[in-house]
Every structure is written in C-alpha cells, then in structure tokens.
Design an enzyme around this catalytic site. Sequence first.
Site, short mmCIF file in Angstrom:
data_model
loop_
_atom_site.label_atom_id
_atom_site.label_comp_id
_atom_site.label_asym_id
_atom_site.label_seq_id
_atom_site.Cartn_x
_atom_site.Cartn_y
_atom_site.Cartn_z
N LEU A 192 10.44 54.33 36.44
CA LEU A 192 10.92 55.32 35.45
C LEU A 192 10.06 56.58 35.41
CD1 LEU A 192 11.83 52.67 32.79
CD2 LEU A 192 13.47 54.37 33.64
N SER A 246 3.31 49.29 18.45
CA SER A 246 2.34 48.21 18.29
C SER A 246 1.56 48.38 17.00
CB SER A 246 1.38 48.28 19.48
OG SER A 246 0.25 47.47 19.26
N ASN A 278 -6.33 38.61 29.02
CA ASN A 278 -7.13 39.20 27.97
C ASN A 278 -6.76 38.60 26.63
OD1 ASN A 278 -9.16 41.02 27.91
ND2 ASN A 278 -7.85 42.83 27.94
N ARG A 330 -16.01 40.79 20.55
CA ARG A 330 -15.53 41.59 21.68
C ARG A 330 -15.48 43.05 21.23
NH1 ARG A 330 -9.61 40.14 24.17
NH2 ARG A 330 -8.94 40.88 22.12
N PRO A 331 -16.10 43.97 22.01
CA PRO A 331 -16.10 45.38 21.58
C PRO A 331 -14.67 45.88 21.37
CG PRO A 331 -17.48 45.08 23.53
CD PRO A 331 -16.77 43.78 23.31
N LYS A 360 0.83 54.66 22.60
CA LYS A 360 1.81 54.22 21.59
C LYS A 360 1.92 55.27 20.49
CE LYS A 360 3.11 50.54 23.63
NZ LYS A 360 4.37 50.60 24.35
N TYR A 399 7.96 40.25 29.79
CA TYR A 399 7.82 39.16 28.81
C TYR A 399 8.78 39.33 27.62
CZ TYR A 399 5.32 36.44 25.18
OH TYR A 399 4.98 35.59 24.15
N ILE A 400 8.60 40.38 26.84
CA ILE A 400 9.43 40.53 25.64
C ILE A 400 10.84 40.97 26.02
CG2 ILE A 400 9.57 41.59 23.35
CD1 ILE A 400 6.52 42.20 23.61
N TYR A 408 -4.46 53.03 25.97
CA TYR A 408 -3.19 52.31 25.75
C TYR A 408 -2.68 52.55 24.33
CZ TYR A 408 -0.03 48.62 24.37
OH TYR A 408 1.04 47.96 23.83
N ASP A 449 -12.61 45.08 19.03
CA ASP A 449 -11.75 44.20 18.22
C ASP A 449 -11.82 44.57 16.75
OD1 ASP A 449 -10.52 42.60 20.05
OD2 ASP A 449 -11.75 40.83 19.70
P1 NAD Z 1 5.42 43.24 30.34
O1 NAD Z 1 4.39 43.85 31.23
O2 NAD Z 1 5.69 41.79 30.49
O3 NAD Z 1 6.81 44.02 30.50
C1 NAD Z 1 6.88 45.40 30.80
C2 NAD Z 1 7.82 45.56 31.97
O4 NAD Z 1 7.95 46.95 32.27
C3 NAD Z 1 7.34 44.87 33.25
O5 NAD Z 1 8.37 44.04 33.75
C4 NAD Z 1 7.02 46.01 34.21
O6 NAD Z 1 7.31 45.67 35.55
C5 NAD Z 1 7.93 47.12 33.68
N1 NAD Z 1 7.45 48.50 33.93
C6 NAD Z 1 6.24 49.02 33.63
N2 NAD Z 1 6.18 50.31 34.00
C7 NAD Z 1 7.40 50.62 34.52
C8 NAD Z 1 7.95 51.81 35.08
N3 NAD Z 1 7.26 52.94 35.19
N4 NAD Z 1 9.23 51.77 35.51
C9 NAD Z 1 9.96 50.63 35.44
N5 NAD Z 1 9.48 49.48 34.94
C10 NAD Z 1 8.20 49.47 34.49
O7 NAD Z 1 5.00 43.59 28.84
P2 NAD Z 1 5.55 43.01 27.44
O8 NAD Z 1 4.49 42.15 26.86
O9 NAD Z 1 6.91 42.48 27.61
O10 NAD Z 1 5.57 44.34 26.59
C11 NAD Z 1 6.75 45.12 26.45
C12 NAD Z 1 6.44 46.34 25.60
O11 NAD Z 1 5.97 45.92 24.33
C13 NAD Z 1 5.38 47.27 26.18
O12 NAD Z 1 5.76 48.59 25.89
C14 NAD Z 1 4.14 46.90 25.41
O13 NAD Z 1 3.24 47.96 25.34
C15 NAD Z 1 4.74 46.59 24.05
N6 NAD Z 1 3.91 45.69 23.24
C16 NAD Z 1 3.54 44.48 23.74
C17 NAD Z 1 2.75 43.63 22.98
C18 NAD Z 1 2.28 42.31 23.52
O14 NAD Z 1 1.37 41.73 22.94
N7 NAD Z 1 2.88 41.78 24.57
C19 NAD Z 1 2.36 44.02 21.68
C20 NAD Z 1 2.79 45.26 21.19
C21 NAD Z 1 3.56 46.09 21.99
C1 WQD Z 2 -6.33 38.01 19.48
C2 WQD Z 2 -7.60 37.43 18.86
C3 WQD Z 2 -9.62 38.16 19.91
C4 WQD Z 2 -8.97 36.27 23.77
C5 WQD Z 2 -3.92 43.05 21.61
C6 WQD Z 2 -3.90 44.51 21.96
C7 WQD Z 2 -3.08 45.29 20.97
C8 WQD Z 2 -1.69 44.68 20.83
C9 WQD Z 2 -1.79 43.23 20.46
C10 WQD Z 2 -0.13 45.57 22.42
C11 WQD Z 2 -8.72 38.45 18.72
C12 WQD Z 2 -9.43 36.67 20.08
C13 WQD Z 2 -8.81 36.69 22.45
C14 WQD Z 2 -10.01 35.35 24.08
C15 WQD Z 2 -10.63 35.29 21.75
N1 WQD Z 2 -0.96 44.70 22.05
N2 WQD Z 2 -9.63 36.21 21.46
N3 WQD Z 2 -10.78 34.88 23.04
O1 WQD Z 2 -6.85 41.87 20.20
O2 WQD Z 2 -5.02 41.46 18.55
O3 WQD Z 2 -4.60 42.91 20.42
O4 WQD Z 2 -2.59 42.57 21.45
O5 WQD Z 2 0.20 46.58 21.85
O6 WQD Z 2 -2.99 46.59 21.42
O7 WQD Z 2 -5.23 45.00 21.95
O8 WQD Z 2 -4.84 40.42 20.82
O9 WQD Z 2 -4.60 38.28 22.03
O10 WQD Z 2 -6.36 39.93 22.81
O11 WQD Z 2 -6.70 38.71 20.68
O12 WQD Z 2 -11.35 34.85 20.86
O13 WQD Z 2 -10.23 34.97 25.23
O14 WQD Z 2 -8.10 36.41 19.73
O15 WQD Z 2 -10.97 38.46 19.72
O16 WQD Z 2 -9.41 38.17 17.54
P1 WQD Z 2 -5.41 41.66 19.95
P2 WQD Z 2 -5.59 39.32 21.69
#
Ligand code: NAD
Ligand code: WQD
Length: 341
Positions: A59, A125, A198, A295-296, A154, A11-12, A150, A298
């Site tokens: 990886l 994060s 989620n 949600r537990p 980080k 995604y990112i 998780y 949160d």
């Molecule tokens: P994502 O799952 O869409 O992207 C992660 C990618 O890594 C996937 O394409 C997956 O196939 C690949 N991958 C996972 N394990 C691997 C491995 N061992 N070897 C090779 N490829 C592997 O997730 P995202 O939302 O794009 O998140 C990217 C990063 O940002 C992650 O580290 C995540 O923890 C962090 N992050 C995400 C969020 C969020 O809300 N999306 C928030 C904070 C931090």
């Molecule tokens: C956002 C808000 C929920 C779903 C997660 C990870 C955290 C970080 C960021 C990666 C909250 C509410 C959600 C639903 C709802 N990710 N909600 N109904 O909880 O901030 O954190 O993403 O590092 O580690 O835990 O994100 O999108 O799950 O929730 O009411 O069906 O929406 O309670 O207040 P969150 P979220």
Amino acid sequence: MKILVTGGTGYIGSHTVVELQAKGYEVVIVDDLSNSSVEVLDHIAEITGKRPVFEQFDLKDALKTSAFFSKHSDLGGIIHFAAFKAVGESVEFPLKYYQNNLVSLINILQGMMENKIRNIVFSSSCTVYGQPDKLPVKEDAPVQKAWSPYGNTKQISEEIISDTSKASGIDGILLRYFNPIGAHETALIGELPLGVPNSLMPYITQTAIGIRPFLRVWGSDYDTPDGTAIRDYLHVTDLAVAHVIAVERMLNGKMKQKVEVFNLGTGNGFSVMQVIESFERSTGVKLNYQIMDRRPGDIEKVWADTEFANKELGWKAVKSLDEMTASAWKWEKVLAQKGKG
Ligand code: NAD
Ligand code: WQD
C-alpha cells in the site's frame, strides 16, 4: 456490500474477515504478506466456507493503490489494519515505520477521495494515552507525547484522518485497541509472531511449549497490588466483532460526528502475574518465569473506560481472561504441530 480489509491476512485482520463474512459481507483483502502468510486465506475459507478476494501489493505504492481503488470504486467501506507494529523495531528504524504506516494511509485516503468512498475504520491504539492520569481511561483523555515512532504513527494517523475528514466527505471511526490476545476458537487462525516475541501472550505460550526457557516478568516493583504492570487484555474475536459493528454504524448513517473515537477493551485491568495464573489455570501447564527489572518505556497500568463503546457502539467484550489464555495455548499447539511455533 463490499468491504476492503487492508492487512486482512494479519492477526486482527484475519479474525475480522471471518466475522464480516459470517455476516454476509463481501470482503476484499489487500496485504503484501510482509507479516503474514497466504495460507491464512485457506483457513478463513475453512472457517467461513468462503474465500475472500485477495490482492497482494504494498500500500506504500501509490500507483498500485490508485489502480486498486479505480477497480474497486464500489467499496462500501474500508477497515485499515495494514501497518508495522513492533515498538522496539520502530525505535531502531523510525523511517521504516513512518514510511509504511503513514504513506499507506495517505494513499488509501487519496483513493477514497478520488472514488468517493466515504467510510474508514482505523486501527489505533491505547498507546496514544501513554500513562493516563485517571483510570479507567476515557476517550477524551489527553493524547500524550508518543514514546516510540510506532506510537507516533498512530497519533499522526489519527490526525491525518481527522484533517482529511474536515476537508472531504470522508468519515472515520478510530478504534483504540487495548491489548488483544488469544486466537479463533477453531485454532485455524491466530497471531504469528516473527522472531522473538515482544508481547506477553506469545512469549508465555512459546515458553510453555519449550521454545523459550522462561518468561521474563518485566518489573515487580510497580504501584499495583502484586507489583507487576497492569493492562486491559481483550480477546481478538471480541475485537473483530467491534469492527463489524463500527462498519455497520457508518453504513447505517448512525455516526454523530464525522470522526468518532472508541476505546476497545474489557474495562478490567490484569497484572502480568494474573495473566500467568490464568494461563496455568486454564491450561494446566506450569510456566517458568523470572522476575527482572522494568522494561524501558513500559507504563505502569492502564485499562479502558468502556462506557462509550458499550452505550454508543453497542459493543461489549464478552470473553474472559481464561478463555483468552486457553485459546492462545490451543493456537500455539497447532503452530508446534505444523513446525511453525
Ligand atoms: P499484523 O502484523 O498481524 O497485521 C498487519 C498486516 O498488514 C500484515 O498481514 C502485514 O503483512 C500487512 N501490511 C503491513 N504493511 C503493509 C503494506 N504496506 N501494504 C500491505 N500490507 C501491509 O498486525 P495486527 O496485530 O493484526 O495489527 C493490525 C493493526 O492493529 C495494526 O495497524 C496495528 O498497529 C494495530 N494494533 C495492534 C495491536 C496489537 O497488539 N496487535 C494493538 C493496537 C493496535
Ligand atoms: C504487556 C505487559 C510488559 C513481555 C504493546 C505496545 C502498544 C500496543 C499494545 C499496539 C507489560 C509485560 C511483556 C514479556 C513481560 N500495541 N511483559 N514479559 O507493553 O502493553 O504494549 O501492545 O499498538 O503500543 O507497546 O504489551 O504485551 O508487550 O506487554 O513481563 O516478555 O507484559 O512489561 O507489562 P504493552 P506487551
């Protein structure tokens, strides 16, 4: 200049590859496709006119990772996204998370040391702050004991990078994302949640399109103006741009410490109800929802102090909440057309 993007079909990562290629960087993606699809490469090519180099492997595999680095020892920098990210799953399968998220990072740092590659940007994060005592939260706020494996990966990853940096020529930028949502304006790339989402935004769009009957709003008795929990949502393309700026800061020798930490958010907190209202306003679609218990795990409220990222990195999120929710909806409709929603 050649940049490795691990997790670049995710995604990112995919949005960041688009921004890197738009600025002329040569991108190599490593992804094992455990949570993404190879078609993302076609879509990146459609947006940018250039298909990134792609190597598919895990990886966690030390030998393959080492061979990759020997072949690409001319990398200018690495943006390391590859990780598992489902908080609930990490509680159920902690070793899967510790193994993937930590072993992959260690293999990458090993490859960097062996090939004298200096720069790594790491996806951290806001989860490391837990429920902060002071809001908005600044980068020097104490890291709190992680609630999930998780979150712990980080925190440990940040420490692994800091310790390795002290003992080597490696420099790191740790980017603490708040809540990235939305999709590219072309709706060619976006978030592909596996199974029941989620996170709030994909749950909203899947409800609106009819995959889920209603959104469950987790808790309305928080100490917030409307009782629902508050987060700092930011558009994924704003987040992607920050990575390019971070890489350039490293490449241009602008870092002031060997490891730097930046919050990436808008600095504005929005409640769950405000996100629902924004979705309805920006799309004209009415959303079914029901208020449930909390949600537990949160936290109640968190949003970023973005001053350091604004001043020192020269980055500011520019997209509004309505742009975020509208782009997420456009993406959901594309997924539905393809039968993937
Ligand atoms: P994502 O799952 O869409 O992207 C992660 C990618 O890594 C996937 O394409 C997956 O196939 C690949 N991958 C996972 N394990 C691997 C491995 N061992 N070897 C090779 N490829 C592997 O997730 P995202 O939302 O794009 O998140 C990217 C990063 O940002 C992650 O580290 C995540 O923890 C962090 N992050 C995400 C969020 C969020 O809300 N999306 C928030 C904070 C931090
Ligand atoms: C956002 C808000 C929920 C779903 C997660 C990870 C955290 C970080 C960021 C990666 C909250 C509410 C959600 C639903 C709802 N990710 N909600 N109904 O909880 O901030 O954190 O993403 O590092 O580690 O835990 O994100 O999108 O799950 O929730 O009411 O069906 O929406 O309670 O207040 P969150 P979220």
